[in-house]
Design an enzyme around this catalytic site. Structure first.
Site, mmCIF file in Angstrom:
data_model
loop_
_atom_site.group_PDB
_atom_site.id
_atom_site.type_symbol
_atom_site.label_atom_id
_atom_site.label_comp_id
_atom_site.label_asym_id
_atom_site.label_seq_id
_atom_site.Cartn_x
_atom_site.Cartn_y
_atom_site.Cartn_z
ATOM 1 N N ASP A 191 24.359 4.917 23.493
ATOM 2 C CA ASP A 191 25.709 4.340 23.472
ATOM 3 C C ASP A 191 25.797 3.388 22.280
ATOM 4 O O ASP A 191 25.157 3.609 21.248
ATOM 5 C CB ASP A 191 26.044 3.685 24.814
ATOM 6 C CG ASP A 191 27.546 3.650 25.077
ATOM 7 O OD1 ASP A 191 28.210 2.700 24.628
ATOM 8 O OD2 ASP A 191 28.088 4.596 25.711
ATOM 9 N N ASP A 192 26.568 2.336 22.391
ATOM 10 C CA ASP A 192 26.831 1.447 21.252
ATOM 11 C C ASP A 192 25.550 0.715 20.808
ATOM 12 O O ASP A 192 24.557 0.668 21.535
ATOM 13 C CB ASP A 192 27.916 0.440 21.645
ATOM 14 C CG ASP A 192 28.641 -0.135 20.429
ATOM 15 O OD1 ASP A 192 28.208 0.111 19.287
ATOM 16 O OD2 ASP A 192 29.652 -0.838 20.637
ATOM 17 N N LYS B 276 30.171 10.705 22.076
ATOM 18 C CA LYS B 276 31.162 9.916 22.809
ATOM 19 C C LYS B 276 31.905 9.088 21.774
ATOM 20 O O LYS B 276 31.289 8.306 21.057
ATOM 21 C CB LYS B 276 30.459 8.999 23.819
ATOM 22 C CG LYS B 276 31.377 7.964 24.489
ATOM 23 C CD LYS B 276 30.579 7.099 25.462
ATOM 24 C CE LYS B 276 31.379 5.898 25.960
ATOM 25 N NZ LYS B 276 30.565 5.025 26.824
ATOM 26 N N ASP C 251 34.458 6.279 21.251
ATOM 27 C CA ASP C 251 35.163 5.164 21.874
ATOM 28 C C ASP C 251 36.436 4.843 21.083
ATOM 29 O O ASP C 251 36.685 5.470 20.049
ATOM 30 C CB ASP C 251 34.204 3.957 21.928
ATOM 31 C CG ASP C 251 34.433 3.108 23.169
ATOM 32 O OD1 ASP C 251 35.536 3.174 23.736
ATOM 33 O OD2 ASP C 251 33.510 2.366 23.555
ATOM 34 N N SER D 137 37.312 8.756 24.555
ATOM 35 C CA SER D 137 37.746 7.595 25.347
ATOM 36 C C SER D 137 39.245 7.332 25.194
ATOM 37 O O SER D 137 39.771 6.383 25.782
ATOM 38 C CB SER D 137 36.960 6.350 24.917
ATOM 39 O OG SER D 137 35.580 6.542 25.130
ATOM 40 N N ARG E 116 37.180 9.750 29.153
ATOM 41 C CA ARG E 116 37.226 8.566 30.011
ATOM 42 C C ARG E 116 38.689 8.208 30.228
ATOM 43 O O ARG E 116 39.418 7.960 29.277
ATOM 44 C CB ARG E 116 36.471 7.431 29.328
ATOM 45 C CG ARG E 116 34.934 7.591 29.361
ATOM 46 C CD ARG E 116 34.387 7.197 30.734
ATOM 47 N NE ARG E 116 34.971 5.928 31.134
ATOM 48 C CZ ARG E 116 34.596 4.756 30.627
ATOM 49 N NH1 ARG E 116 33.611 4.693 29.769
ATOM 50 N NH2 ARG E 116 35.198 3.649 30.996
ATOM 51 N N ASP F 201 35.651 0.661 32.224
ATOM 52 C CA ASP F 201 34.191 0.797 32.330
ATOM 53 C C ASP F 201 33.683 0.481 33.731
ATOM 54 O O ASP F 201 34.136 -0.479 34.357
ATOM 55 C CB ASP F 201 33.503 -0.198 31.385
ATOM 56 C CG ASP F 201 33.569 0.242 29.938
ATOM 57 O OD1 ASP F 201 34.141 1.317 29.654
ATOM 58 O OD2 ASP F 201 33.041 -0.501 29.089
#
Ligand SMILES: *[C@@H]1O[C@H](CO)[C@@H](O)[C@H](O)[C@H]1NC(C)=O
Ligand SMILES: *[C@@H]1O[C@H](CO)[C@@H](O)[C@H](O)[C@H]1NC(C)=O
Ligand SMILES: *[C@@H]1O[C@H](CO)[C@@H](O)[C@H](O)[C@H]1NC(C)=O
Ligand SMILES: *[C@@H]1O[C@H](CO)[C@@H](O)[C@H](O)[C@H]1NC(C)=O
Length: 415
Positions: free
Chosen positions: A79-80, A156, A158, A190, A215, A219
């Site tokens: 992830d980030d 993914k 965002d 997202s 998404r 979160d």
């Protein structure tokens, strides 16, 4: 609290308009760093848990050696906070050299050598949510190509630090750019979560054409109230959301927090059951090195996984909300089967909920029922009154039951 029934259901032919990359015909399964490990970049003081090559290698080893991979948990997703603060001299994103000394390409190879897949994270905007370099519209092609060159299997994307206009341009462009690389890369958007998750701002027909999953909502956090608020939003909006899902295109209520600190065993069974009914992607965010055997047995429950992974890909719905606080959820499955979940919002004691399959609109016949969490089976006629003892959610003792039914004894399902 749940009782999933695998049952008879007539199946409508579905027209799908999924993103045409052939990927994720059933909801993707794997592991994703964010909820459990966040943006921990302090490898000096917290070497086991910081966002680094070692963390992803550790998780890959666990997926490979502890029976997860065979069940379908194959994605290992970054992830980030993986990137260097600066792009390289050619304008490409690069991994933080201290925490990822081998680079992302080496990690991808590590996954592929074990039959696993690697996912990475980017952000449609000037910066990622954690403040790392983002992908503005002019950077979409180069970033897609960089991810493909690294042999990444999923992205993914965002949406921090961009506005609605940039998102409307950027998310479809990234879909095109990924396709143009020639590498099949699963695409998680997202976008809807940044636009309130509902029409008219969100166009689910379009999302299904450009993304494999998206998404819709906020979160998840490591608490039952977070799990419940997400489930509530998804089922309150099921008439909009359920038709959007299908093979290759999934609503994503976010990660499984089973195995962390916030959920009791009962609540863990509840998250797993509700996520299975929703045809949700199953990305665990936990520490597979230290997970308890109880949490592991829930996440590795073959029957629940087979409900989640049903090839028809029809997202289930809440069909009853009783004044007593009992709710019933239903999902049609292939081979005339279906799943039922009985869920309690009570906080007193196990509630004896009496019903029959005909009251739940099942057609005349006999059904083979399997309790998903105990493996007990039974045969029920549609008219037979039965009692499900549904434990209160807030209890930590024993509030879950899940059953599975097959129709008419002619279609006994094997798992
Ligand atoms: C790109 O899109 C075309 C047409 O939709 C599709 O046939 C092809 O499989 C896609 N390729 C990749 C790598 O996603
Ligand atoms: C939603 O997207 C689809 C496919 O791109 C398009 O045909 C349709 O017109 C859009 N709907 C709205 C209300 O904008
Ligand atoms: C499903 O049920 C219908 C109606 O009873 C029956 O005609 C059909 O053969 C069944 N399908 C399977 C796969 O068992
Ligand atoms: C059963 O069907 C009836 C008639 O269509 C409907 O009103 C009722 O809500 C349904 N019940 C359930 C539990 O789905």
């Amino acid at each position: 609290m749940h009782f999933a029934v695998l049952i008879f259901a007539s199946v409508a032919t579905m027209t799908t308009f999924a993103l045409d990359n052939g990927l994720m015909r059933t909801p993707p399964m794997g592991w994703l760093a964010w909820e459990r490990f966040r943006c921990d970049i302090d490898c000096t003081n917290d070497p086991k848990n910081c966002i680094s090559e070692n963390l992803f290698i550790d998780m890959a080893d666990r997926l490979y050696e502890d029976g997860w991979k065979e069940l379908g948990y194959v994605y290992v997703n970054i992830d980030d906070c993986w990137a260097s603060m600066d792009r390289d001299k050619d304008g490409r994103l690069q991994a933080d050299p201290n925490r990822f000394p081998g680079g992302i390409n080496k990690l991808a190879r590590y996954m592929h050598d074990r039959g696993l897949k690697l996912g990475i994270y980017g952000d449609m905007g000037t910066h990622t949510c954690g403040g790392y370099p983002g992908t503005t519209v002019d950077k979409i092609d180069i970033d897609a190509q960089t991810f493909a060159d690294w042999e990444v299997d999923m992205l993914k994307l965002d949406g921090c630090y961009s506005n609605a206009v940039e998102q409307e341009l950027g998310y479809p462009l990234m879909s095109k750019a990924l396709n143009a690389t020639g590498r099949p890369i699963g695409y998680s958007c997202s976008w809807p979560a940044y636009q309130g998750g509902l029409p008219p701002k969100v166009n689910y027909t379009q999302l299904g054409q450009i993304c494999n999953l998206w998404r819709n909502y906020g979160d998840i956090q490591d608490s039952w109230s977070s799990v419940l608020s997400i489930a509530d939003w998804f089922f309150e909006n099921q008439d909009i959301l359920a038709p959007a899902a299908g093979p290759g295109r999934w609503n994503d209520p976010d990660m499984l927090v089973i195995g962390d600190f916030g959920l009791s065993m009962e609540q863990s069974r509840s998250q797993m059951a509700l996520w299975a009914i929703m045809a949700a992607p199953l990305f665990m965010s936990n520490d597979l090195r230290t997970i308890s055997s109880g949490a592991r047995s829930i996440l590795q429950n073959k029957m629940i996984i087979s409900i989640n992974q049903d090839p028809l890909g029809i997202q289930g719905r809440r069909i009853l909300k009783e004044k007593s606080g009992i709710e019933v959820f239903w999902r049609p499955l292939s081979n005339n089967a279906s799943a039922l979940v009985f869920f309690s919002r009570r906080n007193d004691m196990p509630y004896r909920y009496q019903t029959s399959l005909s009251k739940l609109n099942y057609t005349t016949g006999s059904y083979k029922v399997t309790d998903v969490y105990t493996d007990q089976t039974d045969v029920l006629k549609d008219s037979t009154e039965f009692v499900v003892s549904v434990n209160p959610t807030e209890y930590t003792c024993n509030p879950v039951e899940v059953f599975l039914l097959t129709c008419c004894l002619r279609t006994v399902r094997t798992f």
